[in-house]
Design a protein around this motif. Structure first.
Motif, PDB file in Angstrom:
ATOM      1  N   LEU A 249      21.071  16.059  47.046  1.00 38.26           N
ATOM      2  CA  LEU A 249      21.226  15.587  48.423  1.00 38.26           C
ATOM      3  C   LEU A 249      22.358  16.337  49.107  1.00 38.26           C
ATOM      4  O   LEU A 249      22.244  16.756  50.266  1.00 38.26           O
ATOM      5  CB  LEU A 249      21.502  14.079  48.427  1.00 38.26           C
ATOM      6  N   LEU A 253      21.799  19.611  51.843  1.00 37.15           N
ATOM      7  CA  LEU A 253      22.346  19.434  53.188  1.00 37.15           C
ATOM      8  C   LEU A 253      22.906  20.738  53.745  1.00 37.15           C
ATOM      9  O   LEU A 253      22.853  21.000  54.949  1.00 37.15           O
ATOM     10  CB  LEU A 253      23.425  18.350  53.144  1.00 37.15           C
ATOM     11  N   SER A 372      15.360  14.063  48.640  1.00 37.15           N
ATOM     12  CA  SER A 372      16.661  14.548  49.096  1.00 37.15           C
ATOM     13  C   SER A 372      16.520  15.784  49.966  1.00 37.15           C
ATOM     14  O   SER A 372      17.252  15.959  50.941  1.00 37.15           O
ATOM     15  CB  SER A 372      17.559  14.857  47.889  1.00 37.15           C
ATOM     16  N   ALA A 376      18.121  15.670  53.665  1.00 43.21           N
ATOM     17  CA  ALA A 376      19.408  16.370  53.740  1.00 43.21           C
ATOM     18  C   ALA A 376      19.449  17.499  54.770  1.00 43.21           C
ATOM     19  O   ALA A 376      20.419  17.577  55.540  1.00 43.21           O
ATOM     20  CB  ALA A 376      19.796  16.893  52.364  1.00 43.21           C
ATOM     21  N   SER A 396      28.757  18.196  52.830  1.00 43.52           N
ATOM     22  CA  SER A 396      27.930  18.656  51.712  1.00 43.52           C
ATOM     23  C   SER A 396      28.735  18.682  50.413  1.00 43.52           C
ATOM     24  O   SER A 396      28.266  18.215  49.360  1.00 43.52           O
ATOM     25  CB  SER A 396      27.370  20.045  52.013  1.00 43.52           C
TER      26      SER A 396
END
Length: 435
Positions: A249, A253, A372, A376, A396
């Motif tokens: 995740l 991101l 995710s 993300a 992140s």
């Protein structure tokens, strides 16, 4: 010939295993070409004026499709006696997306190129789901429990070497040829990697799998309950996938944020973007061999914790500078940790997957990972609009550190049930032979 010597199977492998190892590595050359193209696709859209959301959408679409279709793909592949043809054909269709990107951008007005490219890659996500599930199953079948580090370190090193060379060349081409024809020609040329991949991956020779009989006398609810109970029975699998979800995740991101940061914050040229990407992919060559050896000597947990921590701080380091020289240095260092994390995540996952249900469990793991990867990138671009690209990169890092903490506090993953039985049976046989 010395180059291909690195791709052969370990000593003691059968002729078929040697052939499979070699085909997997030559297939990697084709994938390396496609990997070079993938580095520049979000940059291409950014230079065409794509919004933060559109760049994030490009990253999120494969995961969005996989979220809903990975389990269905896994169920389908689980019923196939040989999934190699499905793996090879789906890979070819995926790589040909770069050729379509180049061709379509020649044909439509510039203001419509970004939506057209997004439509292409939305369609490409369908075969990409099959590739994602089939890859783990095929590679695990080729390598076996003891050969995963060896096979994938060599394969990903070849991909990294091919990609590093091509990214450097492509960066110079993009710098010298006028926009947008430079990107169009590059995408069409590098899509030839799909043909190389198809020709050699189709030659992988695996024994037919035993398909599970269809339970036609059971209701849909009963089959669903059986499916859920099967997954729940493997606690090591559930534990690992949940922790990896948190970590990915955070890392997912940052994926759409890097090209945005290079172009808009660091004002990097195409040539420097090529150098930055080359730094990572080239250093990963060293990382694969280094961490493969560390995994054999010190174990998977040592590799997991070091690489997860090292890669976690990478987004924050990028956010700390606008100088492209430092960005290239940090990206190169991140390549070392990324190589080890790729190896150990694959190895740790397959330890927890029952062999006879590989496609089913891999598809569930892919679905969790896609969850995710869907949220993300879109969250990352949303945060970039609110707190800036640099601030989003720091977020992140924080999420990755949380994932690292979960791995650090947990015990080492235990193998899947079937493998546990195999190990116990082997120990009993050894004791019996000694007595």
């Amino acid at each position: 010939m010395r180059f291909f010597h690195l791709s052969v199977a370990p000593p003691g492998a059968t002729p078929i295993q040697k052939k499979n190892f070699l085909n997997v590595q030559i297939d990697a050359i084709g994938i390396g070409l496609a990997a070079a193209a993938s580095r520049f696709l979000p940059v291409f859209l950014t230079r065409l004026g794509a919004t933060n959301f559109q760049v994030g959408l490009l990253t999120a679409m494969p995961a969005f499709t996989g979220l809903f279709l990975a389990i269905a793909a896994g169920r389908f592949l689980q019923s196939r006696r040989n999934i190699v043809p499905w793996f090879s054909s789906a890979r070819l269709l995926t790589v040909l997306g770069y050729a379509l990107t180049g061709i379509v951008s020649f044909m439509v007005p510039q203001q419509y190129i970004v939506p057209a490219v997004l439509v292409i890659w939305a369609a490409i996500t369908l075969p990409q789901v099959t590739v994602n599930v089939a890859f783990s199953v095929v590679m695990n079948a080729v390598a076996g429990p003891r050969g995963r580090y060896s096979l994938l370190s060599r394969r990903w090193s070849i991909i990294g070497l091919t990609s590093a060379v091509m990214v450097t060349v492509v960066g110079q081409i993009l710098h010298r040829v006028s926009f947008p024809i430079n990107y169009q020609l590059v995408f069409i040329g590098l899509s030839a990697g799909g043909l190389i991949s198809y020709c050699y991956s189709m030659r992988i020779d695996l024994p037919d799998a035993e398909t599970q009989p269809r339970t036609v006398d059971q209701s849909l609810l009963q089959r669903f309950e059986g499916y859920v109970n099967l997954i729940r029975s493997e606690r090591a699998f559930l534990s690992f996938t949940s922790k990896r979800f948190v970590y990915t995740l955070g890392s997912a991101l940052s994926i759409p944020l890097f090209p945005l940061y290079y172009v808009r914050e660091a004002q990097a040229t195409d040539a420097w973007i090529g150098i930055i990407n080359t730094a990572q992919t080239f250093i990963m060559l060293i990382g694969y061999f280094f961490w493969a050896r560390q995994g054999k000597v010190r174990g998977s947990r040592f590799v997991l914790l070091r690489t997860a921590l090292g890669l976690a701080v990478y987004p924050a380091l990028i956010a700390s500078t606008h100088r492209v020289e430092w960005i290239a240095l940090y990206t190169g260092l991140a390549g070392i940790f990324q190589a080890g994390l790729d190896l150990v995540f694959f190895d740790e996952l397959m330890k927890t997957v029952p062999l006879q249900h590989s496609a089913t469990f891999v598809s569930v793991a892919q679905t969790v990972q896609h969850l995710s990867a869907v949220a993300a990138p879109l969250l990352g671009t949303l945060l970039a609009d609110r707190i800036g690209i640099g601030g989003a990169l720091v977020v992140s890092t924080v999420l990755c550190l949380v994932g690292f903490g979960l791995f650090a506090c947990s015990q080492e993953s235990k193998p899947a049930t079937q493998h546990n039985r195999f190990v116990r049976r082997s120990k009993r046989m050894k004791r019996a032979s000694k007595s």
